[in-house]
Design a protein around this motif. Structure first.
Motif, mmCIF file in Angstrom:
data_model
loop_
_atom_site.group_PDB
_atom_site.id
_atom_site.type_symbol
_atom_site.label_atom_id
_atom_site.label_comp_id
_atom_site.label_asym_id
_atom_site.label_seq_id
_atom_site.Cartn_x
_atom_site.Cartn_y
_atom_site.Cartn_z
ATOM 1 N N MET A 150 3.070 -20.792 16.449
ATOM 2 C CA MET A 150 4.027 -19.400 17.308
ATOM 3 C C MET A 150 4.372 -18.318 16.008
ATOM 4 S SD MET A 150 8.181 -20.351 18.192
ATOM 5 C CE MET A 150 9.056 -20.139 16.311
ATOM 6 N N LYS A 202 3.838 -13.858 7.032
ATOM 7 C CA LYS A 202 3.481 -14.299 5.648
ATOM 8 C C LYS A 202 2.682 -14.933 5.631
ATOM 9 C CE LYS A 202 7.242 -16.079 3.460
ATOM 10 N NZ LYS A 202 8.834 -17.235 3.106
ATOM 11 N N GLU A 258 20.146 -17.170 15.999
ATOM 12 C CA GLU A 258 19.590 -17.651 15.995
ATOM 13 C C GLU A 258 19.424 -18.863 16.464
ATOM 14 O OE1 GLU A 258 16.502 -15.831 12.096
ATOM 15 O OE2 GLU A 258 17.988 -17.507 11.759
ATOM 16 N N GLY A 312 14.560 -17.122 15.817
ATOM 17 C CA GLY A 312 14.993 -18.412 14.887
ATOM 18 C C GLY A 312 13.470 -19.336 15.345
ATOM 19 N N PRO A 372 13.515 -12.111 16.190
ATOM 20 C CA PRO A 372 12.724 -13.726 16.321
ATOM 21 C C PRO A 372 13.970 -14.080 16.688
ATOM 22 C CG PRO A 372 11.427 -12.547 15.230
ATOM 23 C CD PRO A 372 12.722 -11.681 14.858
ATOM 24 N N THR A 378 11.509 -11.924 4.952
ATOM 25 C CA THR A 378 12.133 -10.363 4.608
ATOM 26 C C THR A 378 12.326 -10.557 2.446
ATOM 27 O OG1 THR A 378 14.028 -11.320 5.204
ATOM 28 C CG2 THR A 378 12.930 -9.155 5.892
ATOM 29 N N ARG A 379 12.695 -12.248 2.800
ATOM 30 C CA ARG A 379 12.923 -12.098 0.885
ATOM 31 C C ARG A 379 11.701 -12.135 -0.103
ATOM 32 N NH1 ARG A 379 15.403 -17.922 1.561
ATOM 33 N NH2 ARG A 379 14.418 -18.143 4.191
#
Ligand code: UTP
Length: 478
Positions: free
Chosen positions: A165, A128, A380, A223, A221, A120-121
């Motif tokens: 993953m 990503k 998480e 974590g 998710p 998100t950041r």
């Protein structure tokens, strides 16, 4: 024709004070009802309610309360190999490197990438790992990692399985990206994608589970600590064992300068008979937002920066140095036997609770709400919480400038711009250590297939002795 909510589901919801989820059930299509029912069945309501109580201090019955870490009691890691101890001609260092290389050559090493996060950041709308980070090549994070493994496979004449993953949010696009790019030249039967689990988000005021849409829980998710169960659920332990892999090198998707399957780290891990080894870098300052590796009553642990007061973070040891300097760079080696033992013992990693902004569907007003302030708790698990379970854990310090350059934010620190600069500067250093001069303000980038280290650059003959224009050192070995 849609039906009423099954009595069993309604009673489950009522039992856990989550009956608001039944509102609007009859408006859902039959297939949506079925999916919603499956989601509800998969939620561990007692655990979620307990975690909420723990967070808010209401009627907590959770044992973790009494187990809470008191960071004031933490000291520096007991056993640590400092970066300064790793001079190239130090015999212990050479032995470790050789051991690591031997393990790679003999097929005992696999790599695990956790890439299920939401990023998100950074604000990049895709997985990503698809982000283009090569300062000249524009190669994606995924490509840079896979090419490192390809280069290692060629160098050591071995095959390294790569376990990636993903999560519900990015699985399809991740797999599609690899397929479209022909697995970046890697053997497709050596890459294994598997999805991590999910946890629901709850309203921070009431503890009620949030909906993302009518008939759909707001799930995210679970974590990077979800890794262990996800490996098991995907049946990958068998695959790992079939390959003869004994050590798993763990890394995260955001750091393109991570040295995958670092022989030195693996070697120290093997030499010290560690079950889980973690790499650290020196924090820039005591208040840098970075978890630290500590010794806590004889156990190696990582304590999140948010769980450490400023005073503790600034504490000095008897020699006047900052005690908690060892920042977690999220690179670990785990023994496959250790993972198997943890899973066989049905151990559970602790669940961390984060206060976050979670968009939700408000049934009473029939609108989607985009909160401006954190409104929810998300849950998480963190892989590093496995460290204290290891009968032997080791900590190895790395060169921060060379190895820790994560892409986290869209701008400022840890931004793509900074990381691209760091890659260019690192590769410039490799060239310069071979006597090659790089002109000022010139950008350089070295493909992993050209060289993985300054030693690899040194071994290249007939390179130009001066680099005056931006230069990409192409793969020569494909
Ligand atoms: P971060 O903690 O940086 O989280 O993840 P993030 O989701 O990528 O980014 P933000 O916080 O939303 O901006 C560190 C690593 O752990 C992985 C990420 O993909 C990244 O490699 N991760 C994180 C998972 O695989 N699953 C998760 O549930 C969370």
């Amino acid at each position: 024709m849609t039906s009423e909510i099954p009595a069993e589901i309604l009673s489950k919801l009522t039992e856990h004070a989550q009956e608001h989820l039944a509102n609007g059930w009859e408006l859902l299509s039959q297939s949506d009802q079925k999916q919603f029912e499956e989601q509800i069945q998969s939620v561990a309501f007692s655990q979620i309610n307990d975690l909420f109580s723990q967070k808010t201090g209401l009627n907590s019955t959770n044992e973790q309360d009494s187990d809470r870490i008191n960071s004031e009691e933490a000291t520096a890691p007991a056993e640590i190999i400092r970066f300064n101890d790793q001079e190239p001609d130090n015999q212990q260092h050479l032995n470790a490197k050789q051991l690591g290389q031997q393990a790679i050559k003999s097929g005992q090493v696999g790599a695990v990438l956790v890439a299920g996060g939401q990023g998100t950041r950074l604000g990049f709308p895709y997985a990503k790992g698809m982000f283009e980070i090569g300062p000249i090549s524009g190669k994606s994070l995924f490509q840079i990692f896979v090419e490192q493994l390809l280069a290692l496979s060629l160098k050591y004449d071995c095959s390294i399985p790569y376990f990636i993953m993903t999560s519900d949010a990015n699985h399809e696009e991740t797999v599609g990206f690899f397929e479209k790019n022909d697995y970046f030249g890697y053997r497709s039967d050596r890459i294994f994608f598997f999805k991590q689990g999910v946890m629901p988000a709850v309203d921070a005021k009431t503890g009620k589970l949030l909906l993302a849409d009518p008939g759909k829980l707001a799930l995210s998710p679970d974590g990077h600590g979800g890794l262990l169960n996800a490996i098991e659920d995907a049946g990958l332990l068998q695959v790992i064992n079939d390959f003869g892999v004994e050590y798993l090198f763990y890394h995260q998707v955001d750091n393109p300068t991570a040295i995958l399957c670092d022989p030195l780290l693996l070697g120290y891990h093997i030499q010290h008979q560690s079950e889980m080894t973690t790499k650290v870098v020196a924090k820039r300052s005591p208040d840098e937002k970075m978890g630290v590796v500590c010794d806590y009553h004889g156990e190696t642990r990582i304590i999140e920066y948010s769980d450490m007061s400023e005073d503790v973070a600034r504490k000095k040891d008897h020699s006047g140095e900052i005690m908690h300097w060892a920042g977690n760079m999220a690179i670990h080696v785990l023994n496959v036997k250790f993972i198997t033992k943890l899973l066989t013992d049905h151990f559970g990693l602790p669940v961390h609770i984060a206060h976050k902004k979670v968009p939700y569907w408000d049934h009473s007003t029939q609108v989607h709400v985009e909160p401006e302030e954190p409104n929810a708790y998300k849950f998480e698990k963190f892989i590093f919480d496995a460290l204290p379970f290891a009968s032997k854990a080791l900590v190895v310090e790395a060169d921060r400038v060379a190895e820790f350059n994560p892409v986290k934010n869209a701008s400022g620190n840890d931004s793509p711009e900074k990381v691209k600069q760091a890659i260019s500067q690192l590769h410039q250093k490799w060239l310069e250590s071979s006597g090659i001069e790089v002109a000022k303000n010139v950008i350089v980038e070295i493909s992993p297939l050209f060289a993985l280290s300054s030693e690899d650059v040194e071994a290249k003959k007939d390179l130009d002795r001066e680099i005056k224009i931006d230069t990409y050192f192409e793969e020569s070995s494909r």
